[in-house]
Design a protein around this motif. Structure first.
Motif, PDB file in Angstrom:
ATOM      1  N   UNK A  50       0.865  -1.179   0.000  1.00  0.00           N
ATOM      2  CA  UNK A  50       0.000   0.000   0.000  1.00  0.00           C
ATOM      3  C   UNK A  50       0.898   1.224   0.000  1.00  0.00           C
ATOM      4  N   UNK A  51       0.655   2.184  -0.902  1.00  0.00           N
ATOM      5  CA  UNK A  51       1.478   3.386  -0.989  1.00  0.00           C
ATOM      6  C   UNK A  51       1.336   4.278   0.232  1.00  0.00           C
ATOM      7  N   UNK A  52       0.220   4.135   0.948  1.00  0.00           N
ATOM      8  CA  UNK A  52       0.057   4.925   2.163  1.00  0.00           C
ATOM      9  C   UNK A  52       0.977   4.404   3.270  1.00  0.00           C
ATOM     10  N   UNK A  53       1.160   5.267   4.269  1.00  0.00           N
ATOM     11  CA  UNK A  53       1.996   4.901   5.403  1.00  0.00           C
ATOM     12  C   UNK A  53       1.281   5.275   6.697  1.00  0.00           C
ATOM     13  N   UNK A  54       0.367   4.434   7.167  1.00  0.00           N
ATOM     14  CA  UNK A  54      -0.336   4.749   8.421  1.00  0.00           C
ATOM     15  C   UNK A  54       0.621   4.724   9.605  1.00  0.00           C
ATOM     16  N   UNK A  55       0.242   5.505  10.628  1.00  0.00           N
ATOM     17  CA  UNK A  55       1.118   5.590  11.794  1.00  0.00           C
ATOM     18  C   UNK A  55       1.235   4.246  12.509  1.00  0.00           C
TER      19      UNK A  55
ATOM     20  N   UNK B 284      -9.978 -10.229  -2.807  1.00  0.00           N
ATOM     21  CA  UNK B 284     -10.306  -8.933  -2.226  1.00  0.00           C
ATOM     22  C   UNK B 284      -9.323  -8.633  -1.095  1.00  0.00           C
ATOM     23  N   UNK B 285      -8.626  -7.447  -1.186  1.00  0.00           N
ATOM     24  CA  UNK B 285      -7.664  -7.049  -0.159  1.00  0.00           C
ATOM     25  C   UNK B 285      -8.151  -5.740   0.442  1.00  0.00           C
ATOM     26  N   UNK B 286      -8.218  -5.687   1.788  1.00  0.00           N
ATOM     27  CA  UNK B 286      -8.714  -4.517   2.510  1.00  0.00           C
ATOM     28  C   UNK B 286      -7.653  -4.058   3.500  1.00  0.00           C
ATOM     29  N   UNK B 287      -7.412  -2.702   3.573  1.00  0.00           N
ATOM     30  CA  UNK B 287      -6.435  -2.186   4.536  1.00  0.00           C
ATOM     31  C   UNK B 287      -7.125  -1.767   5.818  1.00  0.00           C
ATOM     32  N   UNK B 288      -6.382  -1.230   6.768  1.00  0.00           N
ATOM     33  CA  UNK B 288      -6.910  -0.832   8.064  1.00  0.00           C
ATOM     34  C   UNK B 288      -7.040   0.674   8.201  1.00  0.00           C
ATOM     35  N   UNK B 289      -7.082   1.387   7.058  1.00  0.00           N
ATOM     36  CA  UNK B 289      -7.215   2.834   7.118  1.00  0.00           C
ATOM     37  C   UNK B 289      -8.601   3.269   7.548  1.00  0.00           C
ATOM     38  N   UNK B 290      -8.705   4.573   7.789  1.00  0.00           N
ATOM     39  CA  UNK B 290      -9.978   5.163   8.174  1.00  0.00           C
ATOM     40  C   UNK B 290     -10.294   6.291   7.205  1.00  0.00           C
ATOM     41  N   UNK B 291     -11.238   6.080   6.302  1.00  0.00           N
ATOM     42  CA  UNK B 291     -11.962   4.813   6.114  1.00  0.00           C
ATOM     43  C   UNK B 291     -11.099   3.772   5.402  1.00  0.00           C
TER      44      UNK B 291
END
Length: 799
Positions: free
Chosen positions: A517-522, A573-580
């Motif tokens: 995932x290109x995002x970088x959650x804390x 189906x792949x789901x991340x833990x972001x909000x949303x």
């Protein structure tokens, strides 16, 4: 043999005789034959000759003297040899041999008298050793044994003293006490030092008094005055004389020079030329720059003039420092802290200069240091604006709207004028113009949508410009960090290639997948995997989420066959833990393969079906026939293309022949233009030329047709066709606005059969004696006027 010398021998020879003869006119020395060491004895008794004659007589030892540098015209008499055997009857002959015999010394063989025939130099050779012998003149037999004697060259004062080491260079410290030794000189005299005073030298000073003196016997030069100052005079040239004969009258002398240099001592303290100094510097002077140079004068040189400087006290501790320039011995004042005219406009310093190498012998001359004051004035300059914070750090979310304010920068004018400030962004640091800054307030805002995944940090240079002086520009740095939001769905980490063996068993893991995932959650990534709802209940595969950001693909059954289905498409189906939370569906391709017993794939994908009843040989035969047909088709096409090509070339050759072989005479080079023969025979020439008013054709066509009744070109004779074609071209040229108005190159006039003018050949006219009248030429216009004058009626020409 008896050795005798004349009673009138010179007094100098008598001084070196060993014994004084008493009352005799000659002297004799006897050498006992029994004494091996040649012991000398003197016989003064008159009867001793008889005793010697009666006994075995001893040889006589004698030493002759000859004065050097004799300049007389006659040979110099040296002495006389005589043997007792010689009765004076001429039977005895005297012979001389040894050093200088016959060349320098000669002997009278009858009398035994010895003479010197050349000038002798004692300094070249001090003595000569000779041998004498008395022989019987008749028998040539010796009547006396060979005897050796010495002729010594007696010295005279003919050499002056010489200073072999001169001229001399010497040095003595300045301020030396009286009698300090400077140097010792030495002269040498080539005369005999053991005889007389010819080599006894005394020294004296001719030039150099009263500063120096010399000891007469030793040649030691000493100072004659105390406290000679180098700073007054640093060099003296002395002339020293050496004289032999103990300095008496008639002695010879020589001189040399002695250069005495006074060497420096530290006898002069440093002194500043002024008690105070004034300097002015700009407040913009960079750190470590030279503020001023001061120097204390010192008359000494070298290490005695070296000095150290120090700041004793002054304003602004630590603001300045002072060091010594080792080359010039100057005190260099260096700026240590920034200057600010608005804070302080001047400084006062007290600086001390001290000799580095102090000689304790001269402490009585005073303190070897000096003090001066230095005032430094600070001049005001127009300084650029200064940011309150040189480095600003701001944050902005990547989903911020365009125009969102991020933060504010602030700068002020450090000068007393307190000029207004305008802000701008150095666009070299923001090429894509993501941000703007308010020129008055300094508020930074977004100008475009941001993407943290493309650029997470923006380093901007903010410019602060004075309103009163735009050349004064201050710079500040602003770091803008783009904060992450969950705007990217997870996807497969790589493009998976999943292979499934036909002999796979149920529940076998065939692939393990992961996601990125290109995002970088804390809190880090947490991915959930599941099969898409459309295939959740399939009978072939299932998915197991391993809860570690990976998942396993398992088979539900066995007995897969490539012939039934070679590839399976499995949506995951792949789901991340972001909000949303964001999710994406990724397709996994599973290829069925034929594998060996170890599970290694041998071949994958669909099986190629072949027709039953056909062998491999039959298939090869069919393929060969197909290739043969293709080759034949290619050959046919190639041959047809080659056949068509000559036809085209023949047509082109025909066109060119038709163009160049027509027998019309016209506009010279214009006739070489190649016109298509088809155009000449075209029956439907469509022309719409623009009207031209400057030229009007004045030659009518040979055949007048209306537009409705114009016959077809194909129905006209060839000569008419050409004439009509030329007439059409003439009209086109006359009314063509693009052609020059003087162009008549398209005007064709035929001659020969069919021409109104018929033949104009002069050859044909000369060949026949016809009386044809050419007066009609004058009616053809000005173009034929010359011909009408030549061939027309002569009466009309001269009328």
């Amino acid at each position: 043999m008896g050795w005798c010398c004349s009673g009138i021998c010179r007094a100098l020879a008598l001084l070196v005789l060993l014994f004084v003869l008493r009352g005799r006119g000659c002297c004799c020395w006897g050498l006992s034959p029994s004494s091996g060491d040649g012991e000398k004895s003197l016989h003064s008794d008159p009867d001793s000759w008889e005793a010697l004659h009666r006994n075995k007589r001893s040889w006589v030892w004698n030493q002759f003297f000859v004065l050097e540098e004799y300049t007389g015209n006659e040979p110099l008499y040296v002495g006389k040899l005589h043997s007792d055997v010689d009765k004076g009857d001429g039977k005895v002959k005297y012979v001389l041999s040894g050093e200088g015999a016959t060349s320098i010394f000669t002997i009278d063989e009858n009398t035994g008298d010895i003479h010197a025939t050349k000038r002798l130099d004692r300094e070249a050779q001090a003595y000569y050793t000779l041998q004498a012998q008395a022989i019987d003149r008749i028998t040539n037999l010796p009547v006396e044994p060979r005897s050796e004697f010495v002729v010594k060259v007696q010295d005279i004062n003919d050499n002056e003293p010489k200073f072999l080491d001169g001229p001399y260079l010497a040095g003595v410290p300045e301020m030396s006490p009286l009698g300090t030794m400077v140097v010792q000189v030495a002269a040498t005299d080539a005369d005999d030092p053991t005889y007389g005073n010819s080599a006894r030298v005394v020294y004296s000073i001719i030039h150099g008094q009263p500063y120096f003196s010399v000891e007469p016997k030793t040649g030691v030069i000493r100072t004659a005055l105390p406290n000679m100052d180098r700073e007054t005079k640093d060099q003296y040239v002395l002339v020293i004389q050496a004289k032999d004969m103990v300095g008496q009258m008639g002695g010879l002398s020589g001189t040399t020079s002695v250069t005495v240099t006074l060497t420096d001592v530290n006898d002069n303290p440093p002194r500043f030329a002024h008690k105070s100094y004034q300097y002015t510097v700009l407040e913009s002077l960079p750190l470590q720059s030279v503020v001023a140079r001061i120097k204390a004068a010192d008359a000494d040189i070298g290490s005695n003039a070296e000095m150290d400087y120090r700041i004793m006290d002054g304003d602004g501790p630590g603001m300045f420092n002072i060091t010594t320039d080792e080359d010039t011995q100057e005190g260099v004042i260096i700026l240590q802290k920034p200057l600010d005219f608005e804070t302080r406009s001047g400084f006062a310093l007290r600086i001390e200069a001290t000799n580095r190498n102090i000689d304790s012998n001269f402490l009585s001359l005073g303190p070897f240091s000096d003090i001066t004051s230095v005032k430094v004035a600070v001049a005001d300059v127009n300084e650029p604006p200064i940011f309150s914070t040189p480095l600003s750090k701001l944050n902005v979310s990547e989903d911020a709207r365009v125009g969102t304010s991020i933060g504010r920068v602030s700068a002020h004018d450090p000068d007393n004028s307190n000029s207004g400030i305008r802000y701008s962004i150095d666009r070299n640091t923001d090429l894509e113009r993501f941000f703007n800054v308010d020129a008055l307030s300094g508020i930074i805002s977004t100008a475009k949508s941001l993407d943290r995944e493309a650029n997470s940090v923006h380093n901007l240079t903010i410019l602060a410009i004075e309103s009163l002086d735009p050349n004064q520009i201050g710079k500040g740095i602003t770091l803008i960090t783009v904060l992450d939001v969950n705007d990217n769905a997870p996807v497969f980490a790589i493009d998976y290639e999943t292979l499934l063996c036909e002999n796979s068993m149920p529940g076998q893991v065939i692939q393990t997948i992961s996601a990125v995932d290109k995002d970088e959650p804390l809190d880090g990534h947490r991915f959930n995997f599941a099969l898409d709802a459309t295939v959740a209940g399939n009978l072939n595969f299932t998915l197991r989420d391993n809860k570690d950001n990976t998942a396993s693909i398992l088979t539900k059954r066995g007995g897969f066959r490539r012939r039934e289905q070679a590839v399976y498409r499995l949506p995951v189906l792949i789901t991340d833990n972001g909000k949303p939370a964001l999710s994406s569906t990724n397709t996994l391709s599973v290829r069925v393969c034929d594998c060996d017993s170890d599970g290694v794939a041998l071949s994958c994908g669909a099986v190629a079906y072949t027709a039953t009843g056909l062998s491999t040989g039959a298939l090869l035969a069919i393929l060969g026939c197909i290739i043969t047909l293709l080759v034949m088709v290619l050959l046919i096409v190639t041959m047809r293309r080659r056949r068509k090509q000559p036809l085209i070339l023949e047509e082109e050759r025909d066109i060119r022949e038709n163009i160049v072989r027509y027998d019309d005479e016209g506009g010279g080079e214009e006739d070489t233009e190649a016109f298509d023969m088809v155009t000449l025979r075209n029956l439907n020439i469509i022309r719409d030329p623009a009207a031209r008013r400057d030229v009007t054709p004045d030659t009518p066509t040979f055949y007048q047709y209306t537009s409705a009744s114009r016959p077809s070109y194909k129905s006209l004779p060839d000569n008419v066709v050409f004439r009509e074609f030329i007439w059409e071209r003439l009209k086109d040229a006359d009314v063509d606005p693009t052609a020059p108005p003087y162009d008549s190159l398209q005007t064709y006039a035929f001659e020969g059969s069919g021409s109104v003018a018929e033949s104009l050949s002069s050859l044909e006219s000369l060949s026949t004696d016809s009386d044809q009248n050419y007066d009609y030429l004058s009616n053809w216009g000005p173009r034929f006027k010359k011909l009408a004058d030549l061939y027309g009626n002569s009466d009309s020409v001269f009328s």
